[in-house]
Motif scaffolding. Structure first.
Motif, mmCIF file in Angstrom:
data_model
loop_
_atom_site.group_PDB
_atom_site.id
_atom_site.type_symbol
_atom_site.label_atom_id
_atom_site.label_comp_id
_atom_site.label_asym_id
_atom_site.label_seq_id
_atom_site.Cartn_x
_atom_site.Cartn_y
_atom_site.Cartn_z
ATOM 1 N N CYS A 16 -62.596 10.629 -68.862
ATOM 2 C CA CYS A 16 -62.387 9.357 -69.575
ATOM 3 C C CYS A 16 -62.204 8.207 -68.599
ATOM 4 O O CYS A 16 -62.738 7.111 -68.826
ATOM 5 N N LEU A 38 -55.149 19.025 -69.747
ATOM 6 C CA LEU A 38 -55.859 17.798 -70.104
ATOM 7 C C LEU A 38 -56.302 16.965 -68.901
ATOM 8 O O LEU A 38 -56.910 15.914 -69.078
ATOM 9 N N PHE A 52 -64.690 13.685 -74.922
ATOM 10 C CA PHE A 52 -63.992 14.295 -73.790
ATOM 11 C C PHE A 52 -62.529 13.883 -73.659
ATOM 12 O O PHE A 52 -61.834 14.379 -72.775
ATOM 13 N N GLY A 53 -62.058 12.993 -74.512
ATOM 14 C CA GLY A 53 -60.669 12.559 -74.444
ATOM 15 C C GLY A 53 -59.899 12.810 -75.716
ATOM 16 O O GLY A 53 -58.924 13.565 -75.732
ATOM 17 N N VAL A 54 -60.345 12.205 -76.801
ATOM 18 C CA VAL A 54 -59.610 12.314 -78.064
ATOM 19 C C VAL A 54 -59.659 13.733 -78.612
ATOM 20 O O VAL A 54 -58.626 14.306 -78.982
ATOM 21 N N PHE A 73 -57.557 16.242 -76.635
ATOM 22 C CA PHE A 73 -56.138 15.969 -76.862
ATOM 23 C C PHE A 73 -55.695 16.494 -78.222
ATOM 24 O O PHE A 73 -54.625 17.110 -78.337
ATOM 25 N N VAL A 128 -65.258 8.957 -74.454
ATOM 26 C CA VAL A 128 -63.805 9.014 -74.671
ATOM 27 C C VAL A 128 -63.485 9.839 -75.915
ATOM 28 O O VAL A 128 -62.530 10.626 -75.919
ATOM 29 N N ALA A 187 -60.155 16.303 -68.742
ATOM 30 C CA ALA A 187 -60.570 15.364 -69.785
ATOM 31 C C ALA A 187 -60.141 13.946 -69.435
ATOM 32 O O ALA A 187 -60.891 12.989 -69.649
ATOM 33 N N GLY A 188 -58.959 13.804 -68.887
ATOM 34 C CA GLY A 188 -58.485 12.477 -68.485
ATOM 35 C C GLY A 188 -59.323 11.872 -67.376
ATOM 36 O O GLY A 188 -59.624 10.676 -67.393
#
Length: 164
Positions: free
Chosen positions: A32, A25, A70-72, A75, A67, A28-29
């Protein structure tokens, strides 16, 4: 996490349950974080009134989309991709909206190998390669945490099943 109790056969118990290492991750972090920094910059320099006053709203929307995408979503996908070793099989489960899985009986596993790059060694992860007597041949599991211990546990369970 991986296998609910109603998917275990009588007498079967879970030995090890995991998902990919958190390093999966990191990208991705960082994306974000860049989106949030971009939002802060736009909010700091965009005019509050006039022709360009809409930039604040556009920045919030763009940040929220980045977010979410590319984040939620990564995840959720990461948390729903699980690997479960039981006393009888190695089970994989993936998918957020549509679930899929694969079960490999321990009696069909022929070989367990692992690979680690430099960064993998620093964080304690690695790639696990399992050769099974099946159509797919060798299955590759990337970014497995504690890959040495996982490999050892799988080998122990395979020996235990074959010794029965």
């Amino acid at each position: 996490m991986g296998l609910p109790a109603d998917q275990l056969s009588p007498g079967e118990r879970i030995v090890l349950e995991t998902h990919e290492h958190w390093k999966h991750l990191v990208g991705a972090g960082l994306i974000c974080l860049a989106a949030v920094v971009g939002l802060v910059v736009v909010l700091a320099v965009a005019p509050q009134q006039g022709v360009l006053a809409w930039l604040d709203v556009a920045a919030w929307v763009a940040c929220a989309v980045v977010v979410a995408v590319f984040g939620v979503w990564p995840f959720l996908a990461w948390s729903r991709r699980t690997y479960t070793l039981t006393t009888e099989r190695l089970a994989t489960r993936t998918g957020v909206l549509r679930r899929s899985g694969r079960d490999i009986p321990l009696t069909r596993i022929n070989d367990v190998a692992f690979e680690q790059g430099i960064f993998d060694r620093l964080v304690g992860a690695g790639t696990l390669k399992i050769s099974a007597a099946s159509e797919q041949g060798t299955l590759t599991f990337v970014d497995i945490p504690r890959v040495h211990q996982t490999s050892l546990r799988i080998n122990e369970q395979v020996r235990a099943v074959r010794g029965r």
